[in-house]
Design a protein around this motif. Structure first.
Motif, PDB file in Angstrom:
ATOM      1  N   ASP A   1     -38.163   9.547  46.347  1.00  0.00           N
ATOM      2  CA  ASP A   1     -39.138   9.391  47.427  1.00  0.00           C
ATOM      3  C   ASP A   1     -38.780   8.135  48.232  1.00  0.00           C
ATOM      4  O   ASP A   1     -39.273   7.041  47.967  1.00  0.00           O
ATOM      5  N   LEU A   2     -37.913   8.314  49.204  1.00  0.00           N
ATOM      6  CA  LEU A   2     -37.387   7.170  49.950  1.00  0.00           C
ATOM      7  C   LEU A   2     -38.463   6.442  50.746  1.00  0.00           C
ATOM      8  O   LEU A   2     -38.430   5.214  50.859  1.00  0.00           O
ATOM      9  N   GLN A   3     -39.413   7.181  51.291  1.00  0.00           N
ATOM     10  CA  GLN A   3     -40.485   6.547  52.056  1.00  0.00           C
ATOM     11  C   GLN A   3     -41.335   5.655  51.159  1.00  0.00           C
ATOM     12  O   GLN A   3     -41.680   4.537  51.536  1.00  0.00           O
TER      13      GLN A   3
ATOM     14  N   LEU B   1     -31.746   3.195  52.418  1.00  0.00           N
ATOM     15  CA  LEU B   1     -31.883   4.096  51.273  1.00  0.00           C
ATOM     16  C   LEU B   1     -31.232   5.448  51.559  1.00  0.00           C
ATOM     17  O   LEU B   1     -30.583   6.044  50.686  1.00  0.00           O
ATOM     18  N   GLU B   2     -31.393   5.938  52.777  1.00  0.00           N
ATOM     19  CA  GLU B   2     -30.767   7.206  53.161  1.00  0.00           C
ATOM     20  C   GLU B   2     -29.250   7.103  53.094  1.00  0.00           C
ATOM     21  O   GLU B   2     -28.569   8.054  52.681  1.00  0.00           O
TER      22      GLU B   2
ATOM     23  N   LEU C   1     -28.085   7.187  45.251  1.00  0.00           N
ATOM     24  CA  LEU C   1     -29.450   7.617  44.981  1.00  0.00           C
ATOM     25  C   LEU C   1     -29.547   9.135  45.047  1.00  0.00           C
ATOM     26  O   LEU C   1     -28.806   9.786  45.793  1.00  0.00           O
TER      27      LEU C   1
ATOM     28  N   ARG D   1     -35.790   2.298  54.843  1.00  0.00           N
ATOM     29  CA  ARG D   1     -35.563   3.718  54.577  1.00  0.00           C
ATOM     30  C   ARG D   1     -34.155   4.137  55.008  1.00  0.00           C
ATOM     31  O   ARG D   1     -33.497   4.915  54.319  1.00  0.00           O
TER      32      ARG D   1
ATOM     33  N   VAL E   1     -28.288   7.539  49.586  1.00  0.00           N
ATOM     34  CA  VAL E   1     -28.241   8.956  49.206  1.00  0.00           C
ATOM     35  C   VAL E   1     -26.914   9.570  49.649  1.00  0.00           C
ATOM     36  O   VAL E   1     -26.238  10.272  48.876  1.00  0.00           O
TER      37      VAL E   1
ATOM     38  N   THR F   1     -36.559   4.812  41.819  1.00  0.00           N
ATOM     39  CA  THR F   1     -35.483   5.683  42.297  1.00  0.00           C
ATOM     40  C   THR F   1     -35.166   6.814  41.345  1.00  0.00           C
ATOM     41  O   THR F   1     -34.284   7.640  41.635  1.00  0.00           O
TER      42      THR F   1
ATOM     43  N   ILE G   1     -40.380   4.187  48.393  1.00  0.00           N
ATOM     44  CA  ILE G   1     -39.583   3.019  48.012  1.00  0.00           C
ATOM     45  C   ILE G   1     -39.550   2.003  49.152  1.00  0.00           C
ATOM     46  O   ILE G   1     -39.739   0.799  48.938  1.00  0.00           O
ATOM     47  N   ALA G   2     -39.311   2.489  50.372  1.00  0.00           N
ATOM     48  CA  ALA G   2     -39.264   1.599  51.533  1.00  0.00           C
ATOM     49  C   ALA G   2     -40.602   0.894  51.732  1.00  0.00           C
ATOM     50  O   ALA G   2     -40.646  -0.324  51.988  1.00  0.00           O
TER      51      ALA G   2
ATOM     52  N   ALA H   1     -27.429   0.089  48.288  1.00  0.00           N
ATOM     53  CA  ALA H   1     -28.814  -0.045  48.734  1.00  0.00           C
ATOM     54  C   ALA H   1     -29.574  -1.022  47.848  1.00  0.00           C
ATOM     55  O   ALA H   1     -30.360  -1.838  48.338  1.00  0.00           O
TER      56      ALA H   1
END
Length: 203
Positions: free
Chosen positions: A156-158, A142-143, A151, A139, A146, A199, A160-161, A83
């Protein structure tokens, strides 16, 4: 037997690409019908016959832009091994795209219609949806990070996005203001320097 209609006397794809560049450079509101018809090398009745309206032409131009310029940027996300690398490449491709010689600088989706009529089917709402799609794509990458153990699930993925989407939007504006490729690459590197803090697991 007579044909059902007269064939168009112009190359629709070529005319649409020229219209896209007008919208990209001037934005929806500032692009006049005379600007568009002159660039497309057609008259207003032909424009309306092919695209229905100025707004219809703009929607088609946004689709073309997204498929050509935007796709090169978005492809960086799924192709990278991690990511972090994907987002770094996403910003690098943004810098390259937004300063490419021979085309308007900046991003049509960011700059094309910031002000205008509110509603569910307007140029402003169309571009807002496209910008939000970028946040969703970030996002989703990023998911995946995870799921692959890169990650923490607590990150807090939202946030970060949204952060990296905001950086990208800012790069578009500074590119339009004259920032060079080197300057935008430095901005991208600075944004990636924030990766570890963004992250980190809360607490």
């Amino acid at each position: 037997m007579l044909p059902k209609g007269r064939p168009r006397a112009f190359d629709r794809d070529a005319a649409l690409e020229r219209a896209m560049r007008v919208f990209w450079q001037k934005g929806y509101d500032s692009a006049s019908m005379s600007d568009l018809t002159e660039a497309m090398q057609i008259n207003a009745p032909s424009l309306y016959a092919a695209f229905g309206s100025k707004a219809g032409l703009f929607r088609a131009a946004v689709e073309l832009y997204t498929g050509q310029v935007g796709q090169r940027i978005k492809n960086a996300l799924p192709m990278a091994a991690t990511a972090k690398e994907g987002i770094a490449d996403f910003l690098k491709q943004t810098a390259i795209s937004h300063t490419h010689p021979g085309q308007p600088h900046g991003c049509m989706v960011v700059l094309g219609a910031l002000h205008g009529e509110e509603g569910t089917d307007t140029p402003c709402s169309l571009l807002r949806e496209r910008r939000l799609e970028n946040v969703t794509l970030l996002r989703e990458r990023l998911e995946r990070g995870v799921r692959e153990g890169e990650l923490s699930a607590k990150a807090d993925l939202q946030q970060i996005a949204e952060f990296y989407a905001t950086v990208q939007h800012g790069m578009s504006i500074t590119a339009r203001d004259g920032a060079t490729l080197d300057q935008l690459v430095k901005t991208a590197h600075a944004a990636m320097a924030a990766w570890e803090g963004l992250t980190a697991t809360p607490g």
